[in-house]
Structure formats: C-alpha cells, structure tokens
Write an enzyme that holds these catalytic residues in place. Structure first.
Site: not given
Ligand code: M6R
Length: 609
Positions: A2, A27, A74, A100-101, A481, A485, A488, A504, A604
């Site tokens: 947050c 955030r 968030w 936040n937490g 990566e 991307k 996301e 395989h 983030k």
C-alpha cells in the site's frame, strides 16, 4: 503493498497528498483516501477504484487543513470496499490512521476492544490499531501510539493524526518501509521517495521500531521507549522528472525507453583503465573474494530471472559454482550456507519481505551478503554487508523493465570483477568484454529508435489466450521474463521454457493458435539446436516470432516474424533480447485496452510474506 503519504506544513494538505498518491499508485490501486484536520475536526474522504476514478467521485480540493494523511490500498485483510479503504478513524472521530503491513494479532485485539465497547466499521486488520490508540489516549497522541504499538504483533508503516493535536503528525515503522521527508516549514512521511521528491530530496529512513514525531518545523525520531535517536539525513540524487511520464502514455513504455540511459548510469564510475572496479562498493577484500567457494542468489519475480542469468554469467566466466533460490523458499528448507558462501540478494525495491527474510537467514548462518538493489537506502541495501546499486532511477511501472536490465549489467560487472580477481579470464579478454559492454547502451538506443515492427507483431496476441517463450542458456531466463511480462500486463497465460524441454510436454499445446517467441540469437553452443526447435513448432502449426541476430537470413525462412537485435557477445545479446519482449507485452496490453502500469492484483513492492 500500500502507499502512504502524510503532510504537515502551511500549504493545503489535501492537494499535496493527492498529488503524492498519484506517484505512489503503483503500490496499490484498489481504493484510496485522504484525511485532513481542519479546525480540530477530522475530515475523511475515501472510495474504491483507481485514483482517476475516485477523482471523478470526490472533490479532494474541498478538504481544508494543513495536516493530513493519505493512502492507496492493495487489499490483504478485507475486501475492496469503501469501509475497508483507509484512512480509518476511532469511534469519537478524533484519531485517524493509515497503515501498510499486516497486524498478525488483530483478531485477538479486536475481540478485546469490542468487549470494551469499541465499534468496528471495517473488516481490516488496520482498524484495530486506531481503536487501540484511542483506548490508550490520555492527551498525548505520541504516548498513546507508543502504548498501542507495544501490544501489536506484525508489520506496519503508520501515519497518524489527532484532531486534538493538529500540530502533530506521527509515523511509526516495523518491517514496512517508511521515510520522513524534510522540507522548509513543512515535513512529510511517505512509503517511497517518488511521492515527495517534488518537495524535498532530504530524507530520513525510519528503521524498525522507530517512531517519528513531525511538526511543521521539526522532526524528532524516537525508539519505542520514547528515547530520542539521532539519524542520518540522506540526500536523494534522483531527478523528480524521472518520476513523471515525460510525454509517454505509460510509465512502462517510458521506462523501457529509459534503459540505455539507465545502463549508462549503472556503468558510470565502475570501469577504470579497461578494468572493472567495485572495490569501494564491496565490503569484501580480494582475499575474501578469492576464498568464496559458492554463491547463492536469492530473489523474487523478475529479479529472480536476473539471478538465473547471473548464474550463467558467473559460472561461464568467473567459474564459481552458483545456485539460484526463490527468496520465499530459502529460509524454509535449512539451506547449507557458511562463511565461505556469498549470498547475493537482488531486489529493485529493496523492500521485498521474502528477500529480506532470506538475507536475515543467510546472515544468521554467517554468510556474507551482497545486495543488488535499485532503491537507495531501502531495507535490503541497509541490511546486506555490501550493496551494488543499479542506477535505473525510480521505477514506477509495476512491471519491472529497466530494473531488470540494470540488474543484468551489475551482475555482469560483478562477474568480470570476480573473473579478474580469480584469474579465470586473462586481462586482455576482460578488456575485450568491457569494450563490448560499453557499446551496449548505444546498441539498445538504436534498437529502441528504429521501428522494427514490434507493435505489429504484438497484434498477433489480440485474440490469443496462451503464449510460449523458448530460450536456451542465458536466453532461458529471458524467455521466463518475456512470459512474466506478458502475463502481468496483458493477462494472457504465458509460459517460458528451455527450448529443448518443449518436446517433453509443452509441445502438446502447440497449434495454430499458439504464438511461440523463440530467442534465437547466435551462440557457439545452441543456435543450430534452437533452429531445430523452431522447425518442431512450425511442423505443428505454431506461430513463431524469432528474436535473432542482425544479418541472420537463415531464420527468416522458417520463422513467421523475425525481430533483429544488433550483433554482440552472446551474454550481452540477452540484455538486448529482453527489450522486444518488454515491448511485446506492453503493446499486447494496450491493444486490449489494459493499463500496463496498473495490472490487476499486483503491487510494485511486496512487503508482506
Ligand atoms: O522489488 P523486487 O525486485 O524485490 O521485486 C520482486 C518482484 O516482486 C518483482 O520483480 C515482480 O515480479 C514484478 N512485478 C515483475 O515485473
């Protein structure tokens, strides 16, 4: 997780807070709110949605007052609702907080407080904190906060205001990042530097179990027993413009384009007379570096992909055994680590809870810890024995781009530095490798300026639900990566595989609806084999998008689309190859009318376990 920003001064707090929230939105963006104090009254406005949606519903400009706190959320405890949005307030409307937490013992505290008559309006863990402070309030918000904190287990960054004491703003931290910004006749608190950079570049990083008492002219830092602590003031050298979009539609696109500059800055001052010099930045002398017999790299997400590429570099060139671990797993499996192990922790934010916990585990076992971090002064950079900074500047887009390429650069610098110390490469080879490295920013610049049709290639993804990314050697982490991307920001299901592993299992997925990105830059080991893998995809009707080395005509004959990157060393080509994959993800998202800067469910910086 947050975002928090708080202000005390002579200006209209709500405007400064709203502007700061916009810079912290990466955030958390499921709800947001502001509290100000005006004429000894608490005013709170909050709602659900992204900031631009909330702005259409609430006129924050009508909130008067020169002190206030704000928050973008968030969700962790409690759904995304207006009631659960911060700030929260006590039953007398006298105290308000943002948090936040995670408060781990909130349930137990809540039951106790309910018995004492407190009425709860939300389902959050946060709300217990404001009730607890109110329960302890006896004329001093500072004292009440201190008493409340003693009863709390868990992580927090808190901003607190009290209607009876409008000349004070309280901040407290444990395990969640919080900084204090020092202005002229005004002071700030924030989760992260970009929120206040416009107003000041002087900051104090709060450590765990520290509180700050801010007035407009003064800041006092105390420990949880109320004793004053004298802290260093850090000067941030980030340019505030770097935290703006500078004409780009999204931060993600801007940050992709910033990579040549970010790489140049990351190289600056680290190359001397054809050699890499990291001696001033490392807390290990040459003898100690020679003694290291094993490296473990810990990280999460994109930084974990950089770690895999680092493993390839260090084993290939410096000839040191390397293992890569998910930071979240490291401390739960009793890893074998000793004083001859170097643990490298990679993190853009420097605040990722799992990576921080992995560092602590490694230190407990006497390993030397080196961190590779972008955010100066962050927890990871402070807790590690040494830090090598990436100079990417503030990365606002939730999908990491320039942080990744600069992490690769630092890993490459460290590899060459170690190769020299351990004589795994001769001086001439190192000089040659450095020469090629110096050319990289320009090569990337060219790649980004010339229109190579990546936007058109991205159109393929418009009606697709799945995608594969294949690569071998150092291109395998690049494939991972690329897949991350795309997932996301465009929500297309994507997987990265070592190209030879395809047969395989994943080959069963290939049909005419499956776009397959194949990293097929030239190397001495696997190039021909990768061409074989492309044939296997084509034989099953898949669509092949090849990332290839300039001048490679052979690949044109078998791939449906080719994106060329400049010819350079194989290892360095991986740093260039990720750029088209970043752009592919960006355009795939914007083609679907998605906002790549604010992907759903993501934040983030993940500061909870
Ligand atoms: O700040 P960190 O590098 O420690 O963050 C690690 C991951 O959370 C981060 O890389 C995440 O995977 C990004 N969303 C990737 O784009």
């Amino acid at each position: 997780m947050c975002g928090i920003i708080g202000y005390i001064g002579s200006r209209k707090a709500a405007n400064i807070l709203w502007d700061g929230l916009k810079r912290l939105e990466y955030r958390g963006y499921d709800s947001a709110g502001i509290c100000t104090i005006n004429n000894n009254h608490i005013l709170i406005e909050k709602d659900v949605g992204k900031l631009e949606e909330i702005q259409n519903k609430i006129n924050f400009n009508s909130m008067n007052g020169n002190v206030g706190i704000s928050h973008c959320r968030w969700a962790t405890h409690g759904k995304v609702t207006k009631e659960n949005a911060h700030p929260h307030c006590d039953n007398n409307n006298k105290i308000s907080i943002v948090h936040n937490g995670i408060i781990e013992n909130f349930q137990e505290l809540k039951e106790r407080l309910i018995k004492k008559g407190h009425k709860f309006k939300s389902m959050t863990d946060t709300e217990v904190v404001v009730h607890l402070i109110a329960d302890n309030y006896n004329g001093s918000i500072e004292e009440a906060t201190r008493k409340a904190l003693k009863q709390i287990d868990g992580s927090y960054a808190l901003g607190i205001v009290c209607a009876n004491e409008p000349d004070k703003l309280i901040a407290a931290r444990n395990e969640s990042p919080l900084i204090v910004g020092l202005g002229e006749g005004e002071n700030f608190i924030a989760s992260d530097v970009p929120a206040i950079l416009k107003h000041t570049n002087k900051v104090i990083y709060l450590d765990n179990n520290e509180m700050a008492v801010l007035t407009k002219d003064n800041v006092t830092i105390k420990n949880n027993n109320g004793e004053i602590i004298h802290k260093k003031i850090a000067e941030i050298d980030w340019d505030s413009e770097l935290a703006e979009k500078a004409g780009y539609r999204h931060f993600m696109l801007k940050e992709i384009h910033e990579q040549p500059r970010a790489i140049t800055e990351t190289l600056n001052g680290r190359i001397e007379n054809g050699n890499i010099n990291l001696a001033n930045e490392l807390n290990l002398n040459e003898g100690e570096l020679k003694r290291i017999n094993r490296i473990i790299i810990v990280a999460c997400g994109t930084s974990w992909h950089a770690a895999l590429a680092g493993e390839f570099m260090l084993e290939e060139l410096a000839k040191i055994p390397v293992e890569v671990e998910y930071a979240s797993e490291f401390r739960y499996r009793n890893p074998i680590v000793n004083e001859d192990t170097l643990v490298i922790a990679i993190s853009q934010s420097g605040e990722t809870a799992d990576t921080l916990a992995a560092i602590r585990e490694a230190k407990k076992k006497n390993a030397n810890v080196l961190s590779i971090v972008n955010a100066k002064g962050s927890s990871i950079s402070r807790e590690a024995d040494s830090v090598l900074y990436t100079y990417a500047g503030p990365e606002i887009g939730v999908a990491s781009t320039k942080a990744f390429t600069t992490q690769l650069i630092v890993l490459y610098l460290f590899t060459l530095y170690m190769s020299n110390i351990r004589n795994s490469l001769n001086k001439e080879t190192i000089r040659d490798l450095i020469g090629k490295l110096r050319k990289l920013p320009l090569e990337m610049e060219t790649l980004l300026t010339e229109d190579k049709g990546i936007k058109k290639i991205a159109d393929i993804y418009k009606d697709k639900n799945n995608a594969l990314f294949l690569g071998r050697g150092i291109n395998f982490p690049i494939a991972l990566e690329g897949a991350l991307k795309l997932k996301e920001v465009s929500y297309i299901h994507a997987e990265g595989y070592p190209a030879a592993e395809m047969k395989h299992g994943p080959i069963a997925l290939i049909d005419k609806n499956m776009p397959v990105v194949v990293l097929a830059t030239k190397d001495v080991y696997t190039y021909k084999k990768v061409l074989g893998n492309i044939q296997e995809v084509k034989a099953r009707g898949g669509i092949v998008i090849a990332i290839a080395t300039e001048g490679d005509e052979e690949i044109r004959k078998i791939a449906d689309y080719v994106f060329y990157i400049p010819r350079t060393l194989y290892i360095l080509s991986s740093i260039l190859s990720v750029v088209p994959l970043q752009l592919l993800a960006y355009y795939a998202a914007t083609d679907r009318n998605l906002d790549p800067d604010k992907p759903r469910n993501l934040s983030k910086s993940v500061t909870v376990e």
